[in-house]
Design an enzyme around this catalytic site. Structure first.
Site, PDB file in Angstrom:
ATOM      1  N   ASP A  35       0.855  -1.195   0.000  1.00 38.14           N
ATOM      2  CA  ASP A  35       0.000   0.000   0.000  1.00 38.14           C
ATOM      3  C   ASP A  35       0.886   1.239   0.000  1.00 38.14           C
ATOM      4  O   ASP A  35       1.999   1.207   0.530  1.00 38.14           O
ATOM      5  CB  ASP A  35      -0.910   0.006   1.237  1.00 38.14           C
ATOM      6  CG  ASP A  35      -2.182   0.777   0.993  1.00 38.14           C
ATOM      7  OD1 ASP A  35      -3.268   0.176   0.977  1.00 38.14           O
ATOM      8  OD2 ASP A  35      -2.089   2.024   0.800  1.00 38.14           O
ATOM      9  N   THR A 127     -13.671  -3.214  -8.530  1.00 37.06           N
ATOM     10  CA  THR A 127     -14.869  -3.107  -9.369  1.00 37.06           C
ATOM     11  C   THR A 127     -14.628  -2.008 -10.411  1.00 37.06           C
ATOM     12  O   THR A 127     -14.402  -0.851 -10.040  1.00 37.06           O
ATOM     13  CB  THR A 127     -16.086  -2.741  -8.492  1.00 37.06           C
ATOM     14  OG1 THR A 127     -16.195  -3.735  -7.480  1.00 37.06           O
ATOM     15  CG2 THR A 127     -17.362  -2.683  -9.315  1.00 37.06           C
ATOM     16  N   LEU A 259     -34.982  -7.834   0.450  1.00 38.19           N
ATOM     17  CA  LEU A 259     -36.355  -7.383   0.236  1.00 38.19           C
ATOM     18  C   LEU A 259     -36.863  -6.696   1.504  1.00 38.19           C
ATOM     19  O   LEU A 259     -38.057  -6.597   1.728  1.00 38.19           O
ATOM     20  CB  LEU A 259     -37.240  -8.594  -0.117  1.00 38.19           C
ATOM     21  CG  LEU A 259     -38.519  -8.293  -0.900  1.00 38.19           C
ATOM     22  CD1 LEU A 259     -38.198  -7.745  -2.278  1.00 38.19           C
ATOM     23  CD2 LEU A 259     -39.376  -9.550  -1.023  1.00 38.19           C
ATOM     24  N   CYS A 269     -20.204   0.690  -2.032  1.00 36.24           N
ATOM     25  CA  CYS A 269     -20.314  -0.149  -3.239  1.00 36.24           C
ATOM     26  C   CYS A 269     -21.601   0.080  -4.032  1.00 36.24           C
ATOM     27  O   CYS A 269     -21.559   0.588  -5.148  1.00 36.24           O
ATOM     28  CB  CYS A 269     -20.194  -1.612  -2.843  1.00 36.24           C
ATOM     29  SG  CYS A 269     -18.667  -1.938  -1.963  1.00 36.24           S
TER      30      CYS A 269
HETATM   31  C1  UGA Z   1     -22.315  -5.243  -1.296  1.00 32.00           C
HETATM   32  C2  UGA Z   1     -22.654  -6.604  -1.910  1.00 32.00           C
HETATM   33  O1  UGA Z   1     -23.657  -7.251  -1.113  1.00 32.00           O
HETATM   34  C3  UGA Z   1     -21.413  -7.494  -1.973  1.00 32.00           C
HETATM   35  O2  UGA Z   1     -21.723  -8.727  -2.621  1.00 32.00           O
HETATM   36  C4  UGA Z   1     -20.328  -6.751  -2.757  1.00 32.00           C
HETATM   37  O3  UGA Z   1     -19.125  -7.515  -2.802  1.00 32.00           O
HETATM   38  C5  UGA Z   1     -20.038  -5.428  -2.096  1.00 32.00           C
HETATM   39  O4  UGA Z   1     -21.245  -4.640  -2.049  1.00 32.00           O
HETATM   40  C6  UGA Z   1     -18.996  -4.724  -2.906  1.00 32.00           C
HETATM   41  O5  UGA Z   1     -19.287  -4.323  -4.030  1.00 32.00           O
HETATM   42  O6  UGA Z   1     -17.824  -4.676  -2.481  1.00 32.00           O
HETATM   43  P1  UGA Z   1     -21.958  -4.350   1.209  1.00 32.00           P
HETATM   44  O7  UGA Z   1     -21.868  -2.993   0.590  1.00 32.00           O
HETATM   45  O8  UGA Z   1     -20.944  -4.778   2.219  1.00 32.00           O
HETATM   46  O9  UGA Z   1     -21.900  -5.480   0.050  1.00 32.00           O
HETATM   47  O10 UGA Z   1     -23.359  -4.410   1.939  1.00 32.00           O
HETATM   48  P2  UGA Z   1     -24.755  -5.169   1.724  1.00 32.00           P
HETATM   49  O11 UGA Z   1     -24.884  -6.185   2.768  1.00 32.00           O
HETATM   50  O12 UGA Z   1     -24.939  -5.569   0.330  1.00 32.00           O
HETATM   51  O13 UGA Z   1     -25.758  -3.966   2.054  1.00 32.00           O
HETATM   52  C7  UGA Z   1     -25.827  -2.830   1.207  1.00 32.00           C
HETATM   53  C8  UGA Z   1     -26.860  -1.860   1.697  1.00 32.00           C
HETATM   54  O14 UGA Z   1     -28.173  -2.361   1.421  1.00 32.00           O
HETATM   55  C9  UGA Z   1     -26.828  -1.546   3.178  1.00 32.00           C
HETATM   56  O15 UGA Z   1     -26.940  -0.150   3.344  1.00 32.00           O
HETATM   57  C10 UGA Z   1     -28.039  -2.265   3.733  1.00 32.00           C
HETATM   58  O16 UGA Z   1     -28.557  -1.634   4.869  1.00 32.00           O
HETATM   59  C11 UGA Z   1     -29.003  -2.198   2.553  1.00 32.00           C
HETATM   60  N1  UGA Z   1     -30.047  -3.242   2.542  1.00 32.00           N
HETATM   61  C12 UGA Z   1     -29.699  -4.556   2.432  1.00 32.00           C
HETATM   62  C13 UGA Z   1     -31.377  -2.883   2.603  1.00 32.00           C
HETATM   63  O17 UGA Z   1     -31.702  -1.688   2.695  1.00 32.00           O
HETATM   64  N2  UGA Z   1     -32.358  -3.847   2.557  1.00 32.00           N
HETATM   65  C14 UGA Z   1     -32.044  -5.153   2.455  1.00 32.00           C
HETATM   66  O18 UGA Z   1     -32.962  -5.996   2.404  1.00 32.00           O
HETATM   67  C15 UGA Z   1     -30.685  -5.524   2.391  1.00 32.00           C
END
Ligand code: UGA
Length: 462
Positions: A35, A127, A259, A269
Site C-alpha cells: 500500500d 470493481t 427485500l 459499493c
Molecule cells: C455489497 C454486496 O452485497 C457485496 O456482494 C459486494 O461484494 C459489495 O457490495 C462490494 O461491491 O464490495 P456491502 O456494501 O458490504 O456489500 O453491503 P450489503 O450487505 O450488500 O448492504 C448494502 C446496503 O443495502 C446496506 O446499506 C443495507 O442496509 C441495505 N439493505 C440490504 C437494505 O436496505 N435492505 C435489504 O434488504 C438488504
C-alpha cells in the site's frame, strides 16, 4: 515443473485488499501486502486492522504469527516477490460525476508492470467499468519489460462488509476472467482450497467478469428499491409493506433476501456501482439499457427525505430546536463504514432543518464525526436518548433492536420513535406507550404485526 508454493502480492490494503491478503495467507501462501499509505502498513504489520470487521483482527494475527504475511510500501519488492499480483485498490465515485475514479487502479497496474521483467499474472479484483481490463492489458504490455509475458486477468470480489472473512474463504462462486489457458491454471492453483469445497466457478472473458460484479450489485440495489417503491405505494394506500414483503418472500422465485423495506442502501459499493454502470452504459451508447438504475437511485434517496418527513411529523411539524436521538450512523450494522450512509445523511438533513441531533453508533462515531463534525456524538444509547423528543432508528444494530422500550421510555422526553429500518417490535413499543412510526406501515395501533417467524424470513444476514 516448479512446485514452490505460489507467492502472492496484494496491492491495496483497504477493506477488500486487507481481507484478501490475510485470507491468502490463511490458505497457506506467502503473501506480501502493498500500500502507498505507510500508516496502514504500520498498523497491519503490528496486527491491527485499521477498520472494523468482525473476525479479521484474529485472522491477521494468526497470519502474522505463521510468518506467511508481510506488508510494504515498496513496489520494487512487490514486483520481485509475486508470481500472482492481486490489485484491490478502490474505485470510488469521481468528484462531480457518476463515473468511477480509475486513477488508483491504473497507477497500481502501471507501477507493477514497469517493474516486472518475468512471466507473471496481474489479477484485477477492483470493481471497474466494463472494458477497463482490456485497456489495462494493452497498457501493461506496452510498459512492462516482460511485454506479453505479463498477463492480466479479472477476478471480481463479492464479499460483504461484516462478513468479509467468511465471504472470502467460502464464497458463493468464483469468477475468473481470463484470456489464456495459463492464466486460468494460475487462478485455479491459487484458489484450489476454495474450489476443492465445490465452490461454483465461472470461467469467462474479461468483459463478462467485469460485468458480473456490477450486474450483481445493480440487481441487489434494484431489489431493495423495488420493495421501497412498494413502501411508497403502501404509504399512499394504508397497506403494510412488511406484510407485503413477507407474502412476496414466500415465493421462492422472489425470495426474502434484500427485500427488507426501510431506509435503503448505502455504503462504498452499491450506490457508486449503479451510478458508474449507468455512466459507462451511456459512454457505450446503450444508456437506455440501464436507465432504470437512475430510478433505483432516486427511490433510494427519497427514503431519506421521507424519513425526515416522518420525524418532522412526529415532532409536530417543525424541527427547529427539537432534540432528536439518531440511533446509528454506519451504512449497515456490524460496520464502521459511513460512506454514502443513509443513516448519517438523515442525521445531517435533520440538523439542516434546525433539529438538535444527538448521534450514537456503536462503532462508527469516529468516522461519522470526521465526515460531519457539526453533529453531536455521544458514547451510549442512554446519552443519545436522554431528553429526546423524537428517537429515530437509522442503523439496525443489535443493541438498538434489543433495547427495552419501557426503560427507554423513562429516559426520553417524549415517547415517539421512527423505526427507519423496520427493525423494532412495533407492538412492544406501542404497548409501552410509544408513538411508533415506520415508512410504509399504517400508523394506527391496530396495524397488523409480523410474527417472529415472518420477521426472520425478511431479516437479511447482513
Ligand atoms: C455489497 C454486496 O452485497 C457485496 O456482494 C459486494 O461484494 C459489495 O457490495 C462490494 O461491491 O464490495 P456491502 O456494501 O458490504 O456489500 O453491503 P450489503 O450487505 O450488500 O448492504 C448494502 C446496503 O443495502 C446496506 O446499506 C443495507 O442496509 C441495505 N439493505 C440490504 C437494505 O436496505 N435492505 C435489504 O434488504 C438488504
Amino acid at each position: 515443473m516448479n512446485t514452490e508454493p505460489l507467492r502472492v502480492t496484494v496491492i491495496g490494503t483497504g477493506y477488500l485488499g486487507a481481507t484478501h491478503a490475510v485470507c491468502m495467507a490463511i490458505l497457506g501462501y506467502d503473501v506480501l501486502g502493498v500500500d502507498v499509505d505507510r500508516e496502514k502498513i504500520a498498523e497491519l504489520s503490528a496486527g491491527r486492522v485499521p477498520f472494523f470487521e468482525p473476525g479479521l483482527d484474529e485472522k491477521l494475527r494468526e497470519a502474522l504469527g505463521s510468518d506467511r504475511i508481510r506488508f510494504t510500501a515498496d513496489f520494487d519488492e512487490a514486483a520481485r516477490f509475486g508470481d500472482i499480483h492481486f490489485v484491490c485498490v478502490g474505485t470510488p465515485q469521481q468528484e462531480g460525476s457518476n463515473a468511477a475514479e480509475l486513477a488508483y487502479v491504473e497507477s497500481a497496474f502501471r507501477e507493477l508492470a514497469t517493474r516486472i521483467d518475468r512471466k507473471a499474472l496481474l489479477v484485477g479484483k477492483s470493481t471497474v467499468p466494463v472494458g477497463t481490463a482490456q485497456r489495462l492489458t494493452e497498457m501493461v504490455h506496452d510498459v512492462s519489460p516482460a511485454g506479453d509475458e505479463l498477463e492480466l486477468a479479472w477476478n471480481p470480489e463479492f464479499l460483504r462488509e461484516g462478513f468479509a472473512v467468511e465471504d472470502t474463504l467460502h464464497p458463493d462462486r468464483l469468477v475468473f476472467g481470463v484470456t489464456s489457458e495459463w492464466a486460468e491454471q494460475q487462478l485455479r492453483a491459487v484458489f484450489r482450497p476454495i474450489l476443492d469445497e465445490d465452490t461454483p466457478l465461472v470461467v469467462a472473458d474479461l468483459a463478462t467478469a467485469e460485468l458480473v460484479k456490477v450486474a450483481a450489485n445493480s440487481f441487489l440495489a434494484t431489489k431493495i428499491s423495488y420493495i421501497n417503491a412498494m413502501a411508497e405505494v403502501c404509504e399512499a394506500t394504508g397497506a403494510d409493506v412488511d406484510l407485503l414483503a413477507t407474502a412476496l418472500s414466500y415465493d421462492d422465485r422472489i425470495g426474502g433476501r434484500f427485500l427488507k423495506p426501510g431506509l435503503g442502501f448505502g455504503g462504498g459499493c452499491l450506490p457508486k456501482d449503479i451510478r458508474a454502470f449507468r455512466h459507462r452504459a451511456e459512454e457505450l451508447g446503450i444508456g437506455q439499457s440501464v436507465a432504470f438504475l437512475g430510478e433505483v437511485d432516486a427511490i433510494n434517496i427519497r427514503r431519506r427525505e421521507r424519513t425526515v418527513d416522518l420525524v418532522r411529523e412526529l415532532a409536530g411539524g417543525d424541527l427547529t430546536g427539537v432534540r432528536v436521538a439518531a440511533l446509528g450512523a454506519a451504512f449497515k450494522p456490524n460496520s464502521d463504514d459511513v460512506r454514502d450512509a443513509p443513516a448519517l445523511d438523515v442525521a445531517r438533513l435533520l440538523y439542516l432543518e434546525g433539529a438538535h441531533v444527538v448521534v450514537y453508533d456503536p462503532e462508527a462515531n469516529a468516522n461519522a464525526h470526521r465526515a460531519y463534525p457539526d453533529l453531536d456524538y455521544v458514547d451510549s444509547l442512554g446519552d443519545a436518548t436522554d431528553g429526546a423528543e423524537v428517537v429515530v432508528l437509522l442503523t439496525e444494530w443489535d443493541e438498538f433492536r434489543s433495547a427495552d422500550p419501557g426503560l427507554l421510555g423513562h429516559i426520553v422526553a417524549q415517547r415517539r420513535i421512527v423505526d427507519a429500518r423496520h427493525a423494532l417490535d412495533a407492538e412492544r413499543y406501542r404497548a409501552a406507550g410509544w408513538e411508533y412510526r415506520a415508512l410504509g406501515r399504517p400508523d394506527g395501533a391496530g396495524a397488523a404485526q409480523l410474527t417472529p417467524h415472518e420477521k426472520d424470513v425478511l431479516t437479511p444476514p447482513s
